[in-house]
Each structure stands twice: as structure tokens, then as C-alpha cells.
Design an enzyme around this catalytic site. Structure first.
Site: not given
Ligand SMILES: CCCCCCC/C=C/C(=O)SCCNC(=O)CCNC(=O)[C@H](O)C(C)(C)COP(=O)(O)OP(=O)(O)OC[C@H]1O[C@@H](n2cnc3c(N)ncnc32)[C@H](O)[C@@H]1OP(=O)(O)O
Length: 923
Positions: A165-166, A171-172, A205, A435, A458
Site C-alpha cells: 500500500l505504502t 504512507g498515511s 514487509g 547497565g 498500519e
């Protein structure tokens, strides 16, 4: 009679709990476990149920017993190697077939739990699987039965999917997506094009290396030149045999990310790529053979929401993934805080850091949030299952539409809430462990980095919150016009009392009064109504001032709409958790602690809105603020002794949690972890650096730990290297003490040269608790020799006991015997010192030499022992067993299985580049 029955029932319960949930190893956490007000096993059973616990156990133990899932300690696994391993693991998951169709239908929560179990192990793997079998496959299943054969190929891993999609520059803003799909009537095909570089699909992805197909979002153009809006298409991007890009497709990997680096995120550009007409995923609309657009959804906006509907599912899952990170981080930090002693009331006494108010306040509210969000994410998933059943059965009634809107509004806010909470908690836990939290081996850094994308993918969190506030504001018309209304899940039903609630005030008159979640819940209801009113008024005012809708909305986010969406989702989470924890069916033994968690979550979340409570007049004067703060501290104190048991309920087994300081025993075995890391990274990445391990042994028992560490590490890495061990024991006496140093030299063959490996100096402190530290020890030069001794040579003098054995690492039995000999030697030496304290200082050479001789004889005797006995004794039987015989089998198996599937490949143990390569003669 009744009491006998009750007793029997209690015993049966206990037996079933013990069967499913074994006791934890003894260790420093016992003191807190004993103090807990409830049984962690009863809680785990109550929250999950027997069926789910059994199911999770099956997944966890399958991963633990499969060498392909062995951890690679340290962070030095190269990205290509990590991606390759993740893919092999993903494929292996299909072979396990943890969940069949029938089980899934009977209990959909199983798939939810399966995903989370995999995420607890490794997020790259989990997301890879989710993208392939969920995000990619979901829209295909929803679209049409004509894709049944594709779904079959997905589950056989004959094809591998991603969700594109992106784009690089969008993106958004999904409406701004610029990839095009133009219908060509003459060939009955869609032609896919990327107009320019900025419209390249980006960060997708699975696309970087492995995906063969994608669900591609593009603007659909009909032959009349009309843009019909965003639609999705099934597009093949790589050849399934060669993994070479399809004609017209340019595809590749986007490079290293902040987290989840086992996942191959990629980019793609399309140039006149033709796909058959049938490949449109006709969820929102379709095109006829003549090129006419048709859709059962007439309204453009509705079509848009139908096209993006599958994202809600993702957001619900991300709510749960983030909550899982919260649980992991808390389990580690609480166990550490209970075992770690630091400072104290007197100079001689140090106390667990969990006893400090600050530590409680930093961690326990997040623990309460983990419980509340855990319940919420499960319940939201169940809501989604109901909705999805409607989608699959093509229900088109009003309730189904309203349910879709409500779930969208909830998931658009629960994702931000859960991902931000987890992100902040991971950082707080990291710092709370000092630490140790900073060391990669303790996993808090990975949890934080792997959680990070949950805030972005998403849908960016802040952008998504606007969907929720839009939804809430949309109810203002009903409120104003006094039209009765309700939502399918009832989450907005409080707005029915909007006017009445706005008149509420904070009424608690003492701290004790505030100790129940009904108090913050009432405040939240007021806050939601107040922020709704303020947001609505502000919006109206901006519009009246002449601003466009766009500008007005933009000016109403911060302090208004954004706060409204957050308050609404927190109120909803709290409402559900309050109802759950106050239900009369909760077992009596669990009620108090669950109610405390609910109250703490509510008050702590609410405390972040104190300013607004005062600003709007819900609270006034000093007392409300003070009561809330004091109640938070009191609840933290009351939960402190339950904290370890509560963490035990959330924590997966040690192998899965994979954090030295998060171990169930509370004994971090940092020494083992450090050796593993040092050893493995040297073997794996820097084979030509010379070095020696120096390990100071204060107790003979410690050598067992070392052997285990070496075996486990060797098990991971010996496949490619033949390793030689040389062990020297140096009994070193100073005026204050006698110390035993073990020098472990590791050699392996690189291009038939023998090279000494790794320099690490470790000192074990007497208690072995959380206090292993790297110290500067100057190795004695006379001990350092780069000469390899003949096999199995033993040398003695008064101080040194030296054994060198020249053996391929795979033959475990050889060096196990030698370790055993060293152990005997040390035992004898230790006994000697215990019975005759002067022996050491007198340098009783004769006695020591006797001991050494005896050890030497033992080596000879031990040769006849079966190696399996040794392994069993050392508790590494299963690990050893699966390495015996054909050492390469696990890798071969995994790879060759793929070869049987779609991917013909050259199996290469060299990991540079993509190992999935073209077979000669196939191109
Ligand atoms: C299982 C998951 C594992 C992890 C996966 C990791 C992989 C990650 C992959 C990705 O990240 S893929 C791509 C990520 N990109 C996005 O998620 C895009 C985010 N943007 C959007 O979703 C939309 O653009 C938007 C911001 C929600 C909409 O913005 P816009 O202003 O353009 O439209 P609106 O006017 O607000 O909306 C119109 C209408 O549609 C309704 N709607 C929108 N989305 C949905 C939905 N998912 N379900 C139902 N309805 C939806 C919206 O509410 C509006 O309705 P009305 O208010 O008019 O009634």
C-alpha cells in the site's frame, strides 16, 4: 462431605495446574513467590484456560526443541543471515501446522495466541508470517471464491506474499497513492504502472527478498479515462522458481531498519506490468469486460472504507503485539528488580530494588496496564471475529456496517495506546535494569526496537487517533437533536448521558475511597464528555471564524481531538477491565489482586489528565490530586509482593523470553550468556582474532554451567567449524584466597590454518547472582601459547592442570570426558582444601600431584562411558542428541524442503547475499 468434595476438587485443580504449568526452578525469586497473595498457576488458568495453555506449551516446546530455532546469542547475526533464517523458520512453521481449520473455527483465540507466541520468540518471524498468511491473504479471501487456488498456494508456501500500500511519498494518506491500474479492454488485462520514483511501493514487509506476489493498492482507471479510486490487485512480482523479478518489475530491499531486521522490507516499481482482469480484488468494486466500473457500494466514501477495511484487523493485532511487548519487558524488569539487591538501610544489608518506592512506581503501573490491555486486546479480537464472520457471509445490514465503524474507531485508538505504552514501558524497564538492561543479551533493547514500528505501520498513531475523534464527534448530532442512539459494542453508550455526566464532580473523600477502579472510571466518563464538548465547540468556533473544514480540523487536534481519542480509548479499556475484574465469577482468591490491578491502571492513566480534570472543574482543591497520587503509591505498595507472581503469569518459558536477567529462577547465569555471546560472535564473524577465555572458578559446580554454555554455543556454530578446546586450570594463591582460574582456549580451522579464538576475561563473583562483571585480568604470558598440543595431552605441575584435545566440535563425547576429568580434579582439589585448609597455602605439591594423577586416570576410565550418559547428566541431552549423527541435517532439511517447494536454490553455507539463487540451467 461438602468439604471433602471441595478438597478433592482443589487437589484435582492443583494437579492439572502442575501438569500444565511446572514449578519454577529454585532461586532468589522464591522469597517473593512465597509472599504472593495468590497462586500464579490459578491466575494463568483463569486468564487463559487449559486449552490455550496446552496449545501455547506445544508451540513453545516445538520451537525450543527444533535446532532451526536455536538462538544466536549476541547481536552479531548479519542481516542477510537473519533474514534467511527468518524465512526458513517461517517455512518450518507451516510444517508444524500448529492449527488446523477445525481448531481455528472452534476457538479463534488460538490463532491470536499462536501469533503472540511466535512474536514472543521473535518479532521478525511473527510479522513475516502475519504478512504472508494474514495481511496478504486476508483481502484475497474476502474478495471472491475465485481466489481459492491462491489461498491454497499460500498455505503450501508455493507462493510468498506481501501487502503493498505504502509508497515512497505517501504512507498515511492513502487517497494520495499514485500507482495506477488501467484496464485494457482489448486484452482484458490491467496494466500496472509506477508514474515516477516517488510513487514506488516502499517499506513493504517480505518484499525485499522473498515475496513472489503482492496485494497491490493502485488507483483504478477505466478505459473512459475515469479514476475510480483506490482498489487492490493481486500481482506477481517474482518468479516462483528463480525469485528473479517478473518482467517490468524492479524490486529490492530497503536496507537496515531500527528493529525487526530479520524481516526483508522492500520497494518495487512497475512498468507496464500486465495482470489478468480476474486479479482485481473485487471487495469495493469491479470492472466489466466492456470496461465499465461496477460496485455494490454506491457511496464513494463507503467504497474507500471497504477498500481499507482489512487494515482494522491489522490494527487490532498490533494492539495485541504491543501488549505482548509490554508483558515481555515487564516480566524481565520485575524478575530482575526482585533479584537485584542494591543499597539498603545499613551498610551490610542490601535490599531488592523492588522494595524501593521509585522502582515500584516506575514498573507496577505498567504491569497493571499489561493486564488491562491484555484483556482488552483479546476482547477486541473477539469483536473482530464477529465482524469478520459477517464479512465472509456477505452480510450487508446496518448492524454489520455500524460494527465495522465502531471496530475501526476502537482499533484506530487502541493501536496508539498499546504501542505507545509498550514503547515507554520498554524504555522504563531498560533503565530500571540499569547497565544490565543496556546489555543486548537481556533483550530489552530488542523489545523496544522491535516494538517501535507498531507506532507507525498500519497508520501513524497520531493520524489514526483522528479517525476515533471523528467517530466520536459524529455522535454530537444525535446528542444535540436528542435522537436515541447506541453502538453495537456499546462503547459510545455513555454519551447517552452526556448532559448529566458533564455535571459530575470528584467525590472521593479519602485515599481509601479511591482504591477501586470505579473512581477513575467515573472521572474518565466525565473527561470523555468534557473533551467531546470542548473539541466540538472549538471546531465550530474555528469554522465560524471562516476557516475551511481542513484548517479547522487541523487547529483542533492538540489538547482537543487528540486528547479526546486517547481519553475515550483509555476509558473503554478501563471499563472492560473493571467489568471483568468485578465479575462475581472471578475466583475469590484472585479477586483482590485483580481489583488492585484495575484500580492502579485506572488511577495511573487518569493521573496524566489531572490538569484537564481541574481545568474543566471536575476536580477542585488540593485533595483530589493528592488522593489520586497517594492511592497510586499505596496500590504499588500493595502489589509489590504479588509482582513476581504476576510477572510469572505473563512470562513465556526462559528459552522464549531469551533474557539472562529475566530467567524464571532469578539466577541470571550471566557468565554463560557472556561466554555464549563472546564465543559465538568470534566464531561467527571474526574468526581470525586470537584469544583466550579466562574464567575464574570459585565453585566446582560452576564448571557445569560453563560446559553447558559451551555445548549450547558449540551446538549452534560447530556446523561450519571444527573446534579445538584447550583447557588449563591454574590454581592461584594469594595471601587472602585461593582462586581457581580456568583458561579455555578455543581454536578452529580456517582454510586449514589453526587459529586461536576470542579474548574474553570473565570474573565470576561468589554469589553468581546478578553480578558478573568484566574485569581486567592480565593473562600470564607463560600460560599463553599458540601452539596446538598433540591430541589429548595432559600436563601437570604444581599449579596447572592442562588438557588439550584436538577434536572436531561435533564429537561431543570426546571433550565431555575431558571436562568431566577437570571437574573431578577440581572436586578433589576443593575437598582437599576443605579438609585441610593449609594444603593450598603450603603448596603441597605431592598431594596436588596425586590428585592430578587420579584425574588423569579418570580420563582413561571415562573413555568407556557412553556419550549419551554424559549428555543426560549435563542436562543437554536433547540438544546433543539432535546434533549427533548428521550434524548438517537440520540445515539441509530446512533448505531442501524449500527446494521441494517453489524455490529451486543452491544451498550455500556462505551467507553473503541471498542464498536463494538460480539453479544452473534454469534461466
Ligand atoms: C497484522 C498486522 C501485523 C503488522 C503489519 C505490519 C505491516 C504493515 C503494513 C502497513 O503498514 S501497510 C500500509 C500502512 N498504511 C496505512 O495504514 C494507511 C493509513 N491511512 C489510512 O488508513 C487512511 O488513509 C485514513 C487515515 C484512515 C483515512 O484518511 P482520509 O482522511 O483520507 O479518509 P477519511 O475521510 O477519514 O475516511 C473516509 C471514511 O472511511 C472510513 N474508514 C477509513 N478506514 C477505515 C477502515 N479501516 N475501516 C472502516 N472504515 C474506514 C473513515 O472512518 C471515513 O468514514 P466516515 O467518517 O466518513 O464515516
Amino acid at each position: 462431605m461438602a468439604s471433602t468434595l471441595n478438597q478433592k476438587e482443589a487437589t484435582d485443580n492443583q494437579n492439572s495446574w502442575d501438569r500444565l504449568l511446572p514449578d519454577f526452578p529454585k532461586g532468589p525469586l522464591c522469597r517473593y513467590r512465597k509472599k504472593a497473595s495468590f497462586s500464579w498457576k490459578e491466575m494463568a488458568m483463569f486468564l487463559n484456560g487449559e486449552d490455550i495453555i496446552q496449545f501455547k506449551n506445544r508451540i513453545f516446546s516445538s520451537l525450543e526443541n527444533d535446532p532451526l530455532f536455536a538462538h544466536h546469542p549476541g547481536e552479531d547475526l548479519r542481516r542477510e543471515k537473519y533474514q534467511e533464517l527468518t524465512f526458513l523458520r517461517c517455512k518450518r512453521l507451516f510444517e508444524y501446522d500448529f492449527l488446523n481449520q477445525q481448531e481455528l473455527l472452534e476457538n479463534p483465540l488460538k490463532i491470536f495466541n499462536m501469533i503472540l507466541c511466535l512474536g514472543m520468540y521473535d518479532w521478525s518471524l511473527c510479522i513475516q508470517l502475519l504478512l504472508h498468511s494474514g495481511v496478504f491473504t486476508g483481502p484475497i479471501i474476502s474478495a471472491s471464491r475465485r481466489f481459492a487456488h491462491i489461498v491454497k498456494q499460500v498455505y503450501n508456501m508455493e507462493i510468498f506474499g506481501c501487502f503493498a500500500l505504502t509508497e515512497l511519498s505517501h504512507g498515511s494518506n492513502t487517497k494520495g497513492i499514485r500507482t495506477t491500474a488501467t484496464f485494457d479492454r482489448s486484452t482484458q488485462e490491467f496494466i500496472i504502472n509506477t508514474p515516477d520514483f516517488e510513487a514506488a511501493k516502499f517499506l513493504v514487509g517480505n518484499m525485499g527478498k522473498h515475496a513472489t506476489h503482492t496485494v497491490l493498492y493502485a488507483q483504478l482507471y477505466t478505459p473512459d479515462g475515469q479514476c475510480q479510486g483506490l482498489h487492490s490487485f493481486l500481482v506477481q512480482i517474482r518468479d516462483t522458481k528463480t525469485l528473479l523479478p517478473m518482467p517490468g518489475v524492479m524490486v529490492g530491499d530497503v536496507g537496515k531498519k531500527v528493529g525487526q531486521n530479520g524481516l526483508d522490507n522492500g520497494f518495487a516499481m512497475f512498468h507496464n506490468v500486465r495482470i489478468p482482469k480476474e486479479n482485481i480484488l473485487n471487495i469495493a468494486g469491479d470492472v466489466t469486460a466492456e470496461g465499465k466500473y461496477s460496485s455494490s457500494v454506491k457511496d464513494v466514501k463507503e467504497r474507500f472504507s471497504a477498500a481499507l477495511g482489512s487494515l482494522s484487523n491489522g490494527r487490532i493485532m498490533i494492539t495485541a503485539l504491543s501488549t505482548t511487548n509490554l508483558k515481555l519487558a515487564l516480566a524481565i524488569a520485575i524478575r530482575f528488580s526482585a533479584a537485584r539487591c542494591q543499597f539498603g538501610p545499613t551498610e551490610d544489608e542490601e535490599i531488592p530494588v523492588l522494595e524501593y518506592q521509585t522502582q515500584q512506581w516506575r514498573l507496577l503501573p505498567y504491569l497493571a496496564a499489561a493486564y488491562a490491555l491484555d484483556y482488552f486486546s483479546k476482547s477486541l479480537f473477539e469483536n473482530f471475529v464477529e465482524f469478520y464472520a459477517g464479512v465472509l457471509t456477505k452480510q450487508r445490514n446496518q448492524r454489520q456496517a455500524d460494527l465495522g465503524r465502531e471496530i475501526h474507531a476502537l482499533s484506530a485508538a487502541s493501536k496508539p495506546l498499546a504501542s505507545w505504552t509498550a514503547q515507554q514501558a520498554a524504555q522504563e524497564c531498560r533503565e530500571a535494569c540499569g547497565g544490565h538492561g543496556y546489555l543486548a543479551m537481556n533483550r530489552l533493547g530488542d523489545i523496544r526496537n522491535d516494538n517501535d514500528p507498531n507506532c507507525t505501520y498500519e497508520g501513524d498513531n497520531n493520524v489514526l487517533l483522528q479517525q476515533t475523534s471523528n467517530y466520536l464527534i459524529s455522535w454530537m448530532n444525535c446528542i444535540r437533536d436528542k435522537v436515541p442512539f447506541e453502538s453495537p459494542l456499546g462503547t459510545i453508550n455513555i454519551l447517552q448521558d452526556y448532559h448529566h455526566i458533564l455535571g459530575w464532580k470528584f467525590t472521593a473523600v479519602s485515599v481509601e475511597d479511591c482504591m477501586d477502579s470505579s473512581v477513575p472510571l467515573a472521572a474518565y466518563k466525565w473527561l470523555v464528555c468534557y473533551l467531546l464538548r470542548e473539541s466540538y465547540l472549538k471546531l465550530s468556533k474555528e469554522k465560524q471564524a471562516g476557516l475551511s473544514d481542513f484548517e479547522a480540523k487541523n487547529n483542533c487536534q492538540v489538547y482537543y481531538c487528540r486528547s479526546l481519542a486517547i481519553a475515550f480509548i483509555e476509558q473503554t479499556v478501563l471499563q472492560r477491565y473493571h467489568d471483568y475484574t468485578h465479575d462475581p465469577t472471578v475466583p475469590p482468591a484472585l479477586q483482590p489482586v485483580l481489583k488492585n490491578l484495575s484500580a492502579l491502571y485506572g488511577l495511573w492513566s487518569l493521573s496524566k489528565h489531572l490538569a484537564m480534570l481541574y481545568q474543566g472543574g471536575y476536580a477542585s482543591g488540593e485533595q483530589p490530586g493528592r488522593f489520586i497520587q497517594n492511592a497510586i503509591l499505596e496500590l504499588c505498595y500493595r502489589l509489590k509482593d504479588d509482582a513476581v507472581a504476576l510477572a510469572d503469569v505473563l512470562a513465556p518459558p526462559d528459552f522464549i523470553l531469551n533474557s539472562a536477567i529475566g530467567k524464571a529462577s532469578g539466577e541470571p547465569d550471566l557468565c554463560i550468556e557472556m561466554i555464549k555471546i563472546s564465543f559465538s560472535s568470534e566464531v561467527n564473524n571474526k574468526p581470525e582474532v586470537p584469544g583466550v577465555f579466562y574464567i575464574r572458578l570459585l565453585r566446582v559446580a560452576e564448571i557445569d554451567l560453563l560446559i553447558r554454555a559451551i555445548l549450547q554455543t558449540g551446538a549452534c556454530y560447530s556446523l561450519q567449524y571444527s573446534i579445538q578446546f584447550r583447557v588449563e586450570i591454574d590454581i592461584k594463591e594469594t595471601t587472602e584466597s585461593t582462586a581457581v582460574w580456568m583458561r579455555l582456549s578455543l581454536y578452529h580451522h580456517v582454510a586449514s590454518k589453526e587459529v586461536m579464538l576470542s579474548l574474553a576475561v570473565l570474573t565470576l563473583r561468589e554469589d553468581l547472582k546478578a553480578s558478573t562483571a568484566l574485569t581486567q585480568h592480565s593473562p600470564r604470558q607463560e600460560l599463553v601459547t599458540k601452539q596446538i598440543h598433540p591430541p589429548q595431552e595432559c600436563r601437570f605441575n604444581s599449579r596447572f592442570f592442562s588438557l588439550t584435545f584436538n577434536t572436531p566440535c561435533r564429537q561431543w563425547q570426546c571433550y565431555l570426558q575431558h571436562f568431566e576429568a577437570i571437574k573431578c580434579y577440581l572436586s578433589l582439589h576443593e575437598n582437599l582444601l576443605n579438609t585441610n585448609p593449609d594444603a593450598g597455602s603450603k603448596k603441597d605439591i605431592e598431594v596436588l600431584e596425586n590428585v592430578q594423577r587420579r584425574a588423569m586416570e579418570l580420563v582413561k576410565e571415562l573413555k568407556h562411558e557412553s556419550c549419551e550418559e554424559w549428555l543426560r547428566e549435563l542436562g543437554v541431552f536433547s540438544l546433543g542428541k539432535r546434533r549427533l549423527g548428521d550434524d548438517h541435517s537440520y540445515l539441509k532439511g530446512a533448505c531442501s524442503n524449500i527446494g521441494l517447494g517453489i524455490f529451486s536454490q543452491i544451498i550455500s553455507y556462505k551467507t553473503r547475499g541471498n542464498s536463494l539463487k538460480i539453479m544452473p540451467g534454469e534461466v
